[in-house]
Design an enzyme around this catalytic site. Structure first.
Site, short mmCIF file in Angstrom:
data_model
loop_
_atom_site.label_atom_id
_atom_site.label_comp_id
_atom_site.label_asym_id
_atom_site.label_seq_id
_atom_site.Cartn_x
_atom_site.Cartn_y
_atom_site.Cartn_z
N ASP A 45 -7.93 5.66 -3.16
CA ASP A 45 -7.14 4.55 -2.61
C ASP A 45 -6.92 3.54 -3.73
OD1 ASP A 45 -6.03 2.37 -1.34
OD2 ASP A 45 -7.30 2.51 0.43
N CYS A 74 0.82 -1.21 0.00
CA CYS A 74 0.00 0.00 0.00
C CYS A 74 0.85 1.26 0.00
CB CYS A 74 -0.96 0.00 1.18
SG CYS A 74 -0.19 0.10 2.79
N HIS A 103 -2.01 1.59 6.94
CA HIS A 103 -2.41 1.79 5.54
C HIS A 103 -1.96 3.17 5.07
CE1 HIS A 103 -4.41 0.73 1.94
NE2 HIS A 103 -5.47 1.51 2.08
#
Length: 661
Positions: A282, A225, A267
């Site tokens: 995202d 991520c 994250h």
């Protein structure tokens, strides 16, 4: 003390630096970081459906100021405490060794260097009041700005097919060939990353691994991520679009309903500046999912995480700096932890709201009720502890209602799935049910499938105007009759299922006798004993091949312990759907008796009853075939018909058994 430069510089309302000799001795034992918006916090990468990612959060462009600092510095642990008052004033306190340079002073000293990069991009401004959206969600749109996704069809197709030829600059240049606005520039970058970059599961499971560089990501087309967010930011900056990477907490893989968040962030995502306002994306969660059982990544594009409305984004993303929530009022971490988590598919499939609005539900008298409101008629199903049992799910025109009855005291996992426009049911909600009482009188049949009761779906499948619109039917004598209209060309099949007694899959249909009058079907039901039963309804188009399709079921309830009805007579293939049996309805006939017969049969020349002897039936003025037969010496009795008077071949249509003498 206030340190403030121009509007693009870092603003520090107050800086308090404390030097402690005792604190120096404790540095090796403590490294608890809180949410300093500028410091690179320790964290784990996150993806929906995967485990923990890498442990270090840092930028990775070699030419970027933050990236070069992250690579060159290896600072001793520093305790950072950040606090906000009700007006949003930020107070940050650092406790660190005497010879260490405070991180806040480092950021301040770099303010001028951060005001532009090699492409002339100005330093992104921090979000303000005009960036904030109202909370809670106003149901107006899933997006933070007006979008017609159809306008992106050609652009998306183009971006998804662009290949890497050399470096990042050339890739961005190729992508921008068809992009003519900042929105389109962001879109092509988003689409390319979501369709080409795979989540690196091995990296996600390793500790203390160095961050991914853009060249490595392009070469392997894998990252975590951090890499997704960093690559997205870097490509946007090359394209001349302001973009920021935002670290924080997420409700991704491994999230447990009602859990609390602390320590490392797990994250990272992005904020992009479009049309004078910040927006959230995202690309990690937009790219696909990882199956936790196989640890394999699957590309599964998710449009939901592109320019998501902040009031929806906050459900599973909590940034380190509350300003990046882009909400008014902003939510606290406690609210984030306690708020109901609606998965992206909840909104993708047209859901609007769910009640209760808490993820942990306490049952009342052994029961919990959940309702969902949707934009359009939607199919739902549920699972309690992994099984489709112990619940009554009824469909509504715009949503559903679920009454759930946990079988034991304690905590239970409830999952709700929705189908939407696709052929696949997707998980949209998860609840934890806390049950401290079980009503043993509410035991539902294991074969009671979903949904219960007629609805828009049964009407869509050709069953209309039911005699019993409610899903539960109570009968005092163990008998009931259910009727409904049937569309032209539709065949109906029904079966009865219970958890106790003589009912099997083979005999389940023998306790139901179907009668057709004009365009209505009637189901005569006789229960073998008291209890709860599922009356399942199936349909099929007569002229089409294939099996019958389950539509819905009723819950039949009988408390009369004296009930002991026999099965109906067995019918054969030549028993027409328009035929009607008036008597005898019992499939078991008494021995040594003369038994009257009365039937309405269509399109036949002759009818007879066959036992030890043969008894013809005659056609009366009302169109019924009548007669009688003796059961003496018989074990079985058959009703037979001759369809063509020019032939002598009779067909069996009904079979009765005779009680032993």
């Amino acid at each position: 003390m206030e340190l403030k430069k121009d509007s693009n510089a870092v603003s520090i309302d107050m800086l308090l630096i404390v030097h402690s000799e005792k604190r120096r001795a404790a540095q090796g034992a403590h490294s608890d970081r809180q949410a300093d918006p500028g410091a690179p916090p320790q964290r784990r990468g996150g993806l929906q459906g995967v485990g923990n990612g890498i442990r270090r959060w840092q930028k990775f462009e070699g030419n970027d100021v933050h990236g070069s600092l992250a690579e060159k510095q290896n600072p001793q642990p520093t305790q950072v405490i950040t606090s906000y008052d009700n007006q949003g004033t930020q107070l940050t306190v650092e406790v660190h060794p005497r010879d260490a340079m405070p991180q806040l002073l480092k950021k301040f000293s770099l303010a001028k260097r951060l005001q532009g990069d090699k492409n002339g991009n100005t330093r992104p401004r921090q979000p303000g009041t005009k960036d904030a959206h109202a909370y809670p969600w106003d149901r107006s749109s899933l997006k933070s700005m007006p979008l017609d996704l159809r306008q992106f069809e050609k652009l998306d197709s183009y971006a998804s097919q662009v290949t890497v030829k050399s470096g990042l600059d050339e890739l961005v240049s190729d992508l921008l060939q068809e992009a003519h606005s900042d929105l389109e520039r962001v879109r092509v970058i988003w689409i390319w990353i979501c369709h080409h970059i795979e989540y690196d599961i091995e990296a996600a499971q390793e500790k203390d691994r160095q961050a991914f560089k853009p060249t490595d990501i392009l070469r392997t087309q894998k990252t975590n991520c951090d890499g997704y967010a960093g690559l997205f930011e870097r490509m946007c900056r090359i394209a001349g679009v302001q973009c920021m990477t935002v670290p924080g907490y997420s409700k991704g893989f491994g999230y447990q309903t009602g859990q609390s968040f602390s320590g490392e962030f797990d994250h990272a995502w992005n904020a992009v500046y479009l049309e004078g306002r910040w927006h959230l994306v995202d690309s990690t969660w937009g790219s696909g999912l990882v199956d936790s059982s196989t640890s394999k990544f699957t590309f599964l594009y998710n449009e939901f995480y592109f320019l998501t409305h902040p009031a929806l984004f906050i459900e599973d993303h909590f940034p380190d700096n509350k300003n990046w929530q882009l909400l008014k009022p902003p939510q606290s971490l406690k609210q984030f932890e306690n708020n109901m988590y609606h998965k992206s598919e909840f909104y993708n499939k047209g859901m609007l709201s769910a009640h209760p609005e808490t993820s942990v539900i306490k049952t009342v008298n052994g029961k919990a009720t959940i309702t969902i409101e949707s934009c359009a008629p939607t199919l739902f199903m549920f699972m309690l502890n992994g099984k489709q049992e112990h619940g009554l799910l009824s469909l509504r025109k715009n949503g559903m209602k679920l009454d759930i009855y946990p079988p034991t005291v304690g905590n239970h996992k409830l999952q709700i799935f929705a189908k939407g426009n696709s052929d696949i049911y997707s998980s949209v909600l998860e609840y934890t049910l806390k049950c401290n009482y079980v009503d043993i009188g509410v035991r539902l049949p294991a074969e009671l499938h979903q949904p219960v009761g007629p609805s828009w779906f049964s009407e869509q499948m050709g069953i209309v105007k039911p005699s019993h619109p409610d899903p539960i039917i109570h009968t005092s004598d163990g008998r009931c009759s259910v009727s409904f209209g049937v569309d032209e060309g539709i065949s109906v099949l029904a079966s009865l299922h219970g958890d106790e007694g003589p009912i099997t899959e083979e005999t389940g249909r023998r306790y139901i006798f179907q009668v057709h009058r004009e365009k209505r079907a009637e189901l005569k039901v006789q229960l073998p004993q008291a209890g709860k039963f599922a009356l399942k309804i199936f349909v099929k188009k007569r002229l089409e091949p294939g099996n019958y399709v389950f539509v819905f079921n009723y819950l039949l309830c009988c408390t009369n312990t004296k009930v002991n009805w026999p099965m109906f007579p067995e019918s054969f293939g030549n028993w027409g759907q328009d035929n009607e049996l008036l008597e005898p309805l019992s499939g078991v006939l008494p021995a040594n008796r003369n038994v009257p017969f009365k039937l309405k049969l269509h399109g036949i020349a002759k009818a007879l009853v066959k036992g030890q002897d043969t008894w013809p039936l005659t056609l009366n003025r009302e169109g019924y075939w009548e007669g009688s037969c003796s059961t003496a010496g018989c074990q079985e009795i058959y009703v037979m018909v001759l369809e063509n008077a020019n032939h002598n071949f009779y067909s069996y249509i009904l079979k009765y058994k005779v009680n032993a003498q």
